[in-house]
Design a protein around this motif. Structure first.
Motif, PDB file in Angstrom:
ATOM      1  N   ASP A 222       0.808  -1.213   0.000  1.00 33.23           N
ATOM      2  CA  ASP A 222       0.000   0.000   0.000  1.00 33.23           C
ATOM      3  C   ASP A 222       0.847   1.271   0.000  1.00 33.23           C
ATOM      4  OD1 ASP A 222       0.743  -0.805   2.453  1.00 33.23           O
ATOM      5  OD2 ASP A 222      -1.116  -0.273   3.489  1.00 33.23           O
ATOM      6  N   GLY A 223       1.531   1.477  -1.107  1.00 30.05           N
ATOM      7  CA  GLY A 223       2.255   2.724  -1.307  1.00 30.05           C
ATOM      8  C   GLY A 223       3.645   2.702  -0.681  1.00 30.05           C
ATOM      9  N   MET A 224       4.263   3.866  -0.660  1.00 28.00           N
ATOM     10  CA  MET A 224       5.594   4.000  -0.063  1.00 28.00           C
ATOM     11  C   MET A 224       5.463   3.923   1.443  1.00 28.00           C
ATOM     12  SD  MET A 224       8.411   5.596  -1.914  1.00 28.00           S
ATOM     13  CE  MET A 224       8.577   6.219  -3.568  1.00 28.00           C
ATOM     14  N   HIS A 225       6.444   3.326   2.059  1.00 28.01           N
ATOM     15  CA  HIS A 225       6.485   3.286   3.516  1.00 28.01           C
ATOM     16  C   HIS A 225       7.646   4.138   4.011  1.00 28.01           C
ATOM     17  CE1 HIS A 225       3.625  -0.050   4.818  1.00 28.01           C
ATOM     18  NE2 HIS A 225       3.294   0.314   3.601  1.00 28.01           N
ATOM     19  N   LYS A 233      10.982  -3.493  12.037  1.00 30.96           N
ATOM     20  CA  LYS A 233       9.743  -4.206  12.374  1.00 30.96           C
ATOM     21  C   LYS A 233       8.501  -3.428  11.999  1.00 30.96           C
ATOM     22  CE  LYS A 233      10.673  -7.219  16.245  1.00 30.96           C
ATOM     23  NZ  LYS A 233      11.189  -6.668  17.502  1.00 30.96           N
ATOM     24  N   LYS A 234       8.517  -2.145  12.346  1.00 31.39           N
ATOM     25  CA  LYS A 234       7.293  -1.380  12.154  1.00 31.39           C
ATOM     26  C   LYS A 234       7.511  -0.267  11.133  1.00 31.39           C
ATOM     27  CE  LYS A 234       3.653  -0.221  15.338  1.00 31.39           C
ATOM     28  NZ  LYS A 234       3.373   0.184  16.713  1.00 31.39           N
ATOM     29  N   THR A 235       6.662  -0.219  10.125  1.00 31.85           N
ATOM     30  CA  THR A 235       6.746   0.902   9.190  1.00 31.85           C
ATOM     31  C   THR A 235       5.353   1.495   9.028  1.00 31.85           C
ATOM     32  OG1 THR A 235       6.258  -0.454   7.252  1.00 31.85           O
ATOM     33  CG2 THR A 235       8.575  -0.204   7.826  1.00 31.85           C
ATOM     34  N   ILE A 236       5.310   2.740   8.562  1.00 30.23           N
ATOM     35  CA  ILE A 236       4.001   3.348   8.305  1.00 30.23           C
ATOM     36  C   ILE A 236       3.914   3.788   6.834  1.00 30.23           C
ATOM     37  CG2 ILE A 236       3.144   4.140  10.557  1.00 30.23           C
ATOM     38  CD1 ILE A 236       4.825   6.670  10.172  1.00 30.23           C
ATOM     39  N   GLY A 253      16.860   3.604  -3.105  1.00 26.34           N
ATOM     40  CA  GLY A 253      16.568   2.309  -2.518  1.00 26.34           C
ATOM     41  C   GLY A 253      15.134   1.882  -2.322  1.00 26.34           C
ATOM     42  N   ALA A 254      14.155   2.785  -2.302  1.00 25.40           N
ATOM     43  CA  ALA A 254      12.796   2.293  -2.107  1.00 25.40           C
ATOM     44  C   ALA A 254      12.432   1.478  -3.346  1.00 25.40           C
ATOM     45  CB  ALA A 254      11.834   3.451  -1.914  1.00 25.40           C
ATOM     46  N   LYS A 255      12.290   0.179  -3.187  1.00 22.05           N
ATOM     47  CA  LYS A 255      12.177  -0.724  -4.335  1.00 22.05           C
ATOM     48  C   LYS A 255      10.848  -0.584  -5.082  1.00 22.05           C
ATOM     49  CE  LYS A 255      16.049  -3.084  -4.166  1.00 22.05           C
ATOM     50  NZ  LYS A 255      16.687  -2.132  -3.255  1.00 22.05           N
ATOM     51  N   PHE A 296      10.106  14.786   8.801  1.00 26.76           N
ATOM     52  CA  PHE A 296      10.736  13.627   8.183  1.00 26.76           C
ATOM     53  C   PHE A 296       9.667  12.760   7.532  1.00 26.76           C
ATOM     54  CE2 PHE A 296      13.755  14.615  11.659  1.00 26.76           C
ATOM     55  CZ  PHE A 296      14.871  14.850  10.865  1.00 26.76           C
ATOM     56  N   LYS A 297       9.957  12.290   6.311  1.00 24.08           N
ATOM     57  CA  LYS A 297       8.975  11.459   5.623  1.00 24.08           C
ATOM     58  C   LYS A 297       9.405   9.995   5.569  1.00 24.08           C
ATOM     59  CE  LYS A 297       5.607  14.122   4.114  1.00 24.08           C
ATOM     60  NZ  LYS A 297       5.705  14.677   2.778  1.00 24.08           N
TER      61      LYS A 297
END
Ligand code: ASP
Ligand code: MG
Length: 440
Positions: A222-225, A233-236, A253-255, A296-297
């Motif tokens: 569901d989109g970029m994290h 462990k945890k991403t949003i 690097g965001a694949k 920060f994003k």
């Protein structure tokens, strides 16, 4: 006009392919559907091609047999009626006859590129017949009629746009236009491609060429994290990004996106939306020119980086020194990612070691050269973060335990990049996740 691009996993199983037909149908308005090859196909074609280039025809044939079986099983589930199954069988056998024809001939790099194109050609044909079976008004528009790259392998956006105009106006009454991602013609008019993962780039090139309303990239997350879910462990999920933020993330690097995808979309200000085929209700990520400033994003990391340090007393108060250093990289078609300087030394990074030995050799005339392989770039992104007070402190506090080989800030207000040895990459991503996002 809307561009809807579906990746390999979104078309990789018959039920997923049926699902995207539904998604396309339930989306109002006219759209151009860009498809990748079925997941695993391009990898299989790469392995067939590598075997053939190495003269190992029998090994290539083994992979061809497996791939053919995969497609035979695929169409049995995709089509509902005997009539369409027969059409599917005709398509599959035609492609495999052609693949074997390529394999039997003098196999060179040109044949290899032609082989690689077969994945997208077959997936779009199978999908087109599937929507035909469902009586949806659709047409197949071959990407090889309009998508092209120049002698530097750069897409020719103006030409693409010129070619698309008459092609699309002849399809004025058609709701769904289907085309191939990834494939194109090169300046010799041969079949070529936009490099691995290039279907995203196709979608944004088409979207920009025709100034589409929106370019949608459908994947299976569901989109970029905010961080790499394989490492922390945890991403949003991130709901909004600016073009600048998204290109930094894609590049570093965001694949989820081919790194060049954002470039044409940003140029023509066409929004890019990342959506999840597994969860179409999830908001995803919308990438536009507008954004909220100062927070920060996301964090992304890129491995396989080599740092090169050039130390030279000749640099002291000299002009033209950096130009001569950069020229060495230019002559070897090797691009530089990070640069830091002191009065007598410069450090820079590259992500492609193909010409490292000769680059090193040529740089020796300038001074002492040190090369550190196995580095990782960590990129911290946020709209105008470096223009805010205290943001750098937060980053360095979070990374207090990690030795930083290089630090870049100020090139763009939207990112701070640090270079660490790869052994610290995972730890750095986790520490930043906690320090900048409070996620543990
Ligand atoms: N099929 C190509 C690949 O696997 C292009 C793409 O999927 O974007 O790289
Ligand atoms: Mg992809």
């Amino acid at each position: 006009m809307l561009i809807m691009k579906f990746g390999g996993t979104s078309v990789g199983k018959p039920e997923r392919m049926k699902k995207i037909a539904e998604l396309v149908l339930s989306t109002p308005g006219k759209k151009i559907v860009v498809l990748s090859a079925l997941s695993g196909t391009t990898n299989a074609l790469v392995s067939i091609g590598e075997h053939l280039l190495a003269g190992q025809k029998a090994k290539a044939e083994e992979v061809i047999v497996d791939l053919e079986k995969h497609y035979e099983a695929f169409i049995k589930e995709l089509y509902g009626s005997e009539a369409f199954l027969a059409i599917g069988q005709e398509i599959v056998s035609r492609y495999f006859i052609f693949i074997r024809l390529l394999a039997a001939g003098q196999f060179d790099n040109k044949s290899y590129r032609e082989l690689l194109a077969q994945g997208e050609l077959i997936s779009t044909e199978l999908f087109y017949q599937h929507v035909q079976e469902r009586k949806i008004s659709a047409r197949l528009l071959p990407a090889l009629y309009f998508m092209s790259i120049d002698e530097n392998e750069e897409p020719e956006l103006e030409k693409i746009s010129e070619r698309l105009k008459p092609l699309l106006s002849s399809l004025n009454n058609i709701e769904v236009i289907i085309t191939q991602g990834y494939i194109c013609r090169n300046h010799r008019n041969e079949i070529d491609n936009l490099k691995r993962g290039g279907s995203d780039y196709t979608a944004s090139l088409i979207g920009s060429a025709i100034r589409a309303e929106e370019i949608q990239i459908w994947t299976d997350i569901d989109g970029m994290h905010n961080n790499d879910p394989r490492i922390v462990k945890k991403t949003i999920p991130i709901s909004e990004l600016t073009f600048d933020e998204a290109s930094e993330l894609a590049y570093f690097g965001a694949k989820i996106l081919h790194p060049s995808t954002i470039v044409p979309a940003q140029k023509y200000n066409v929004p890019v939306r990342l959506k999840n085929t597994m969860d179409e209700k999830a908001f995803g990520t919308i990438i536009t020119s507008k954004g909220t400033e100062g927070s920060f994003k996301a964090i992304a990391a890129k491995d396989g980086i080599t740092a090169i340090n050039i130390k030279s007393s000749r640099m002291l108060m000299a002009y033209g020194f950096l130009r001569r250093v950069f020229e060495v990289f230019e002559n070897h078609k090797t691009s530089i990612d990070m640069v830091t300087t002191s009065e007598v030394a410069v450090s820079l990074t590259i992500d492609n070691n193909t010409h490292l030995a000769s680059i090193e050799n040529e740089l020796k005339k300038f001074g002492n050269i040190e090369v550190d392989k196995d580095q990782a770039i960590i990129c911290i992104v946020g709209n105008k973060i470096t223009e805010q007070k205290g943001m750098l402190n937060k980053i360095f506090d979070a990374l207090a335990e990690i030795p930083l080989r290089m630090i870049c800030s100020g090139g763009s207000p939207n990112n701070v990049t640090v270079l660490v040895h790869k052994q610290y990459k995972n730890k750095a991503l986790n520490l930043l996740n906690e320090g900048l996002f409070g996620l543990k």
